[in-house]
Enzyme design. Structure first.
Site, mmCIF file in Angstrom:
data_model
loop_
_atom_site.group_PDB
_atom_site.id
_atom_site.type_symbol
_atom_site.label_atom_id
_atom_site.label_comp_id
_atom_site.label_asym_id
_atom_site.label_seq_id
_atom_site.Cartn_x
_atom_site.Cartn_y
_atom_site.Cartn_z
ATOM 1 N N LYS A 106 11.461 16.793 12.380
ATOM 2 C CA LYS A 106 10.869 17.376 11.778
ATOM 3 C C LYS A 106 11.890 18.564 10.750
ATOM 4 O O LYS A 106 12.910 19.018 11.336
ATOM 5 C CB LYS A 106 9.376 17.407 12.084
ATOM 6 C CG LYS A 106 8.532 16.077 11.727
ATOM 7 C CD LYS A 106 7.254 17.126 12.757
ATOM 8 C CE LYS A 106 6.629 15.408 12.033
ATOM 9 N NZ LYS A 106 4.897 16.209 12.927
ATOM 10 N N ARG A 151 6.551 10.717 20.259
ATOM 11 C CA ARG A 151 6.572 9.285 18.597
ATOM 12 C C ARG A 151 7.704 9.977 17.955
ATOM 13 O O ARG A 151 7.469 11.055 17.904
ATOM 14 C CB ARG A 151 5.047 9.987 18.269
ATOM 15 C CG ARG A 151 5.574 9.171 16.047
ATOM 16 C CD ARG A 151 4.016 9.717 15.988
ATOM 17 N NE ARG A 151 3.800 8.958 14.941
ATOM 18 C CZ ARG A 151 4.447 9.488 13.691
ATOM 19 N NH1 ARG A 151 5.573 9.985 13.372
ATOM 20 N NH2 ARG A 151 3.679 8.693 12.496
HETATM 21 N N1 HH2 Z 1 3.787 13.183 12.845
HETATM 22 C C1 HH2 Z 1 3.982 12.563 11.214
HETATM 23 C C2 HH2 Z 1 2.745 11.301 11.014
HETATM 24 N N2 HH2 Z 1 2.301 10.755 12.215
HETATM 25 N N3 HH2 Z 1 0.981 11.588 14.748
HETATM 26 C C3 HH2 Z 1 0.424 12.527 15.656
HETATM 27 N N4 HH2 Z 1 -0.691 11.967 16.175
HETATM 28 N N5 HH2 Z 1 1.676 13.811 15.686
HETATM 29 C C4 HH2 Z 1 2.247 13.548 14.558
HETATM 30 O O1 HH2 Z 1 3.205 14.500 14.885
HETATM 31 C C5 HH2 Z 1 2.931 12.989 13.201
HETATM 32 C C6 HH2 Z 1 1.756 11.683 13.297
HETATM 33 C C7 HH2 Z 1 4.947 13.086 10.367
HETATM 34 O O2 HH2 Z 1 6.297 11.814 10.664
HETATM 35 P P1 HH2 Z 1 6.374 10.174 9.871
HETATM 36 O O3 HH2 Z 1 5.782 9.597 10.232
HETATM 37 O O4 HH2 Z 1 7.633 10.263 10.521
HETATM 38 O O5 HH2 Z 1 6.592 10.777 8.615
HETATM 39 P P2 HH2 Z 1 5.653 10.510 7.368
HETATM 40 O O6 HH2 Z 1 4.581 11.036 7.457
HETATM 41 O O7 HH2 Z 1 6.142 11.137 5.930
HETATM 42 O O8 HH2 Z 1 5.174 9.347 6.958
#
Ligand code: HH2
Length: 279
Positions: free
Chosen positions: A214, A248
């Site tokens: 992040k 995660r």
């Molecule tokens: N962060 C993201 C997405 N889902 N779910 C939980 N429970 N906690 C988190 O911190 C979290 C999440 C964001 O990361 P990412 O999936 O890599 O990115 P994007 O939302 O752009 O797909």
């Protein structure tokens, strides 16, 4: 006596999206996404979090039909993987299809506020649910977020959402909590939440942390998303020390090794106990 050290559970991220902040487009093809999921399991992921809608700051919402089209073939292709499957969605129809395809955890970044049908679905199907804190919504959440005391505010929100889930018929034992790192938070909000994560752990449910790649890690290190593995691991180890149990991450192998060694070191003992409530 020191608090018992949870056995860390690594949740590998499978983003079936064109626009995720760190790996958008890499796994949009279902064949590639399924292969990626299997690779993450081989690296040590006990859980795979499959998502078809980016929640990065500024992201535009995705329609239900498109989200279903993205995630269902991937869930089906991973149904026999040696890992639990999680669906990262705030839509009940997507969660229902994912559960039909083998998901046993609903990761709802809106904490049951996004879709009025979600709580009843989770209650009926008896799956686990992760309730995450988010201030505002992805399109606008990073525009000047403010709190009184960020940890107290996030903790109060999660406590309220936990009671809401229970009132809706979801077993307390099925609820996991997540402070929502990066969701309507400045760098200092993120850092304070991690530094005082034990206050969230004190709510008595497994705590999930999602710091992987992040932007606050980029602010500190000056690194691009793909080069934030060491920063991600630093935050994961601190979160483990504070009592988090689910991590995660995109970079599973490195996180798994670091967390296994950190947990063994905190315990002063190897091998670890064999059971955990998040398996
Ligand atoms: N962060 C993201 C997405 N889902 N779910 C939980 N429970 N906690 C988190 O911190 C979290 C999440 C964001 O990361 P990412 O999936 O890599 O990115 P994007 O939302 O752009 O797909």
């Amino acid at each position: 006596m020191a608090a018992p050290v949870p056995e860390p559970v690594v949740m590998g991220v499978v983003n079936v999206t064109p626009d995720s902040f760190s790996d958008g487009g890499e796994w949009l093809d279902p064949v590639a996404a399924i292969a990626h999921g299997h690779a993450l399991v081989a690296q040590g992921a006990a859980l795979l979090d499959i998502g078809g809608e980016s929640t990065r700051p500024g992201a535009e919402p995705v329609g239900e039909a498109e989200e279903l089209r993205r995630v269902v073939p991937v869930l089906e292709g991973l149904a026999q993987a040696r890992a639990r499957l999680s669906i990262d969605t705030s839509k009940a129809a997507v969660a229902a299809a994912a559960i039909d395809a083998g998901a046993t955890l609903v990761n709802d970044v809106t904490a049951l506020r996004g879709d009025a049908e979600m709580a009843a679905l989770v209650a009926e199907r008896g799956c686990d649910v992760c309730l995450m804190h988010m201030l505002g919504e992805p399109r606008t959440m990073q525009r000047d977020p403010r709190y009184g005391d960020v940890v107290a505010d996030v903790r109060a929100f999660l406590a309220e959402r936990l009671e809401h889930a229970v009132a809706e018929g979801i077993a307390r034992e099925r609820v996991w909590l997540d402070p929502g790192i990066g969701f309507g938070k400045t760098i200092d909000h993120n850092l304070e939440l991690l530094a005082r994560l034990d206050e969230i752990v004190a709510l008595g449910r497994p705590v999930v942390v999602g710091t992987s790649r992040k932007s606050f890690l980029g602010t500190i290190t000056g690194r691009e998303p793909g080069d934030r593995v060491a920063g991600t691991i630093a935050t994961n180890v601190i979160a483990l020390v504070r009592g988090a149990s689910v991590f995660r991450v995109h970079d599973v192998a490195a996180a798994r090794d670091a967390l296994l060694v950190a947990a063994a070191t905190l315990r002063g003992r190897w091998p670890p106990p064999t059971t955990t409530s998040t398996r």
